[in-house]
Design a protein around this motif. Structure first.
Motif, mmCIF file in Angstrom:
data_model
loop_
_atom_site.group_PDB
_atom_site.id
_atom_site.type_symbol
_atom_site.label_atom_id
_atom_site.label_comp_id
_atom_site.label_asym_id
_atom_site.label_seq_id
_atom_site.Cartn_x
_atom_site.Cartn_y
_atom_site.Cartn_z
ATOM 1 N N LYS A 1 -5.348 181.525 39.482
ATOM 2 C CA LYS A 1 -5.437 180.199 38.883
ATOM 3 C C LYS A 1 -4.334 179.326 39.455
ATOM 4 C CE LYS A 1 -2.567 180.981 34.756
ATOM 5 N NZ LYS A 1 -2.522 180.930 33.276
ATOM 6 N N ARG A 2 -4.584 178.049 39.506
ATOM 7 C CA ARG A 2 -3.640 177.098 40.076
ATOM 8 C C ARG A 2 -2.521 176.787 39.081
ATOM 9 N NH1 ARG A 2 -2.999 171.392 40.781
ATOM 10 N NH2 ARG A 2 -2.315 170.872 42.904
ATOM 11 N N VAL A 3 -1.301 176.663 39.581
ATOM 12 C CA VAL A 3 -0.177 176.225 38.757
ATOM 13 C C VAL A 3 -0.213 174.699 38.722
ATOM 14 C CG1 VAL A 3 2.322 176.156 38.494
ATOM 15 C CG2 VAL A 3 1.217 178.229 39.352
ATOM 16 N N GLU A 4 -0.507 174.155 37.567
ATOM 17 C CA GLU A 4 -0.612 172.703 37.434
ATOM 18 C C GLU A 4 0.777 172.064 37.405
ATOM 19 O OE1 GLU A 4 -3.383 171.209 37.649
ATOM 20 O OE2 GLU A 4 -4.732 172.948 37.481
ATOM 21 N N ASN A 5 0.841 170.858 37.957
ATOM 22 C CA ASN A 5 2.086 170.062 37.944
ATOM 23 C C ASN A 5 3.273 170.853 38.484
ATOM 24 O OD1 ASN A 5 0.710 167.877 36.627
ATOM 25 N ND2 ASN A 5 0.887 169.019 34.703
ATOM 26 N N PHE A 6 3.066 171.489 39.631
ATOM 27 C CA PHE A 6 4.117 172.289 40.257
ATOM 28 C C PHE A 6 5.328 171.396 40.544
ATOM 29 C CE2 PHE A 6 5.920 174.278 44.188
ATOM 30 C CZ PHE A 6 6.401 175.415 43.562
ATOM 31 N N PRO A 7 6.522 171.705 39.980
ATOM 32 C CA PRO A 7 7.653 170.758 40.021
ATOM 33 C C PRO A 7 8.487 170.794 41.293
ATOM 34 C CG PRO A 7 8.245 172.649 38.695
ATOM 35 C CD PRO A 7 6.809 172.858 39.116
ATOM 36 N N TYR A 8 8.185 171.697 42.228
ATOM 37 C CA TYR A 8 9.038 171.844 43.411
ATOM 38 C C TYR A 8 8.243 171.649 44.697
ATOM 39 C CZ TYR A 8 12.129 173.707 39.888
ATOM 40 O OH TYR A 8 12.882 173.853 38.759
ATOM 41 N N SER A 9 7.402 170.627 44.690
ATOM 42 C CA SER A 9 6.548 170.397 45.841
ATOM 43 C C SER A 9 7.347 170.065 47.101
ATOM 44 C CB SER A 9 5.568 169.249 45.541
ATOM 45 O OG SER A 9 4.765 168.961 46.654
#
Length: 388
Positions: free
Chosen positions: A188-196
């Motif tokens: 599953k995708r990690v939503e709103n990944f904070p370390y793009s």
């Protein structure tokens, strides 16, 4: 009397290596059911972890990457290397990206052809993970992985980071993240990944229910950001799937960061796991190494420092610095290190009579990982040796 006898048998069985336990499954149907039960598998693994028994150094051939060997953990490595059956048929080979509670996670990644495998080398079973969702960003072969275990959900998990680069500039433009669950056998995708916008170095370390990465924010973006240092340690909790940040040990400062990025004498940073604790390694080009061990977790992290000096001849300052801490000896007086991917060193923390082990005829260059023997099952879809 019967109850006491069963308790005695259990106390004996949880101390045995996996090879013996697999053989003893044939004693009777009740023994087979007992050894195969999740309760026994957990007891056996926990006893090994608590007593540091049934522990092995797994050595992967850096030249012929399809070969993996086992070395029983001991202060005197006088037993020959044991070669595992080669179940990984790719010419490129698979790299071990994580070890956790008796399982290894291996990867073979090229653009549009990613393969991930969970492997129990002692029961000789493996499982090929399903293909993850295709990234919307430009695919990069430099995937980063973290492999760990969540005690709450009783689940082995893989976190995959997908860095992407611009088509013309080749600059890093972002990251995406996905999580795999062995229990659900799905991603599953990690939503709103904070370390793009951060770069993640190497694979993650698993400690105390979380995955830890060493990351940095690229220098050409620094002017627009309010960062005291471009370096961070990022932790991902497998239980609640939340991220948090940890500062590097206090000796690291902005001048140090500039040195690492190319101004002045350089050295390397890395993370490792030691006796169930997170370690930060600061590796100088003068064969000196600082090992900072985190002794406390939470809002107020506490680091303690070890200062090491690698023996002459086993640290080449002309090559990129590489030292990895692997394990303490059972009495805690020695530290097992891997250096330059060509030697294992038992480093005496009190004296200077270090013991060095190399394997020039079999493994001139290798990557070392620690792994406990276990009966941990990979569930439906696992296979017993053979081609991947």
């Amino acid at each position: 009397m019967i109850e006491h006898l069963e308790e005695l048998i259990l106390e004996i069985l949880i101390r045995l290596p996996v090879k013996s336990l697999v053989r003893f499954r044939c004693v009777s149907k009740s023994w087979c059911a007992w050894i195969d039960s999740q309760h026994f598998i957990s007891l056996h693994l926990q006893h090994s972890i608590n007593t540091q028994t049934n522990l092995h150094v797994i050595l992967s051939d850096c030249e012929n990457k399809t070969d993996h060997y086992s070395l029983a953990f001991d202060e005197v490595f006088d037993e020959p290397l044991t070669k595992f059956n080669n179940v990984f048929t790719s010419d490129k080979g698979y790299k071990i990206v994580g070890s956790c509670k008796g399982l290894l996670c291996l990867s073979y990644s090229i653009p549009k052809n990613e393969r991930l495998i969970l492997w129990n080398p002692f029961t000789r079973r493996y499982k090929k993970l399903p293909t993850a969702r295709v990234s919307k960003l430009r695919l990069s072969p430099a995937y980063r992985y973290g492999f760990g275990y969540d005690d709450v959900s009783n689940d082995y998990m893989v976190l995959k980071l997908i860095p992407s680069y611009g088509l013309k500039s080749y600059r890093h433009i972002g990251n995406e993240a996905e999580v795999y669950s062995l229990r659900l056998n799905s991603w599953k995708r990690v939503e709103n990944f904070p370390y793009s916008e951060f770069k993640f170095l190497r694979s993650a370390c698993f400690v105390n229910g979380s995955l830890y990465w060493l990351v940095y924010f690229e220098s050409y973006r620094m002017e627009a950001q309010d960062f005291e240092s471009p370096w961070l340690i990022v932790a991902f909790s497998l239980e609640d799937e939340e991220f948090r940040e940890l500062p590097l040990p206090s000796t690291s400062n902005k001048d140090d960061d500039l040195k690492y990025l190319g101004v002045g004498e350089s050295y390397d940073f890395d993370l490792a796991v030691l006796d169930g604790c997170l370690c930060f390694l600061k590796i100088y080009d003068s064969n000196a190494v600082e090992v900072w061990v985190m002794k406390q977790y939470g809002e107020e992290e506490f680091w303690s420092r070890l200062h090491l000096l690698i023996p002459d001849g086993f640290y080449d300052s002309d090559e990129s610095g590489f030292v990895k801490s692997l394990a303490y000896s059972k009495n805690g007086e020695k530290l097992l290190l891997e250096t330059q991917q060509k030697a294992l060193i038992w480093y005496d923390l009190k004296k200077s009579d270090n013991k060095v082990y190399t394997f020039p005829d079999v493994l001139p260059y290798f990557d070392a990982n620690m792994c406990f023997e276990s009966l941990v099952s990979l569930g439906d879809g696992s296979k017993y040796d053979g081609s991947v």
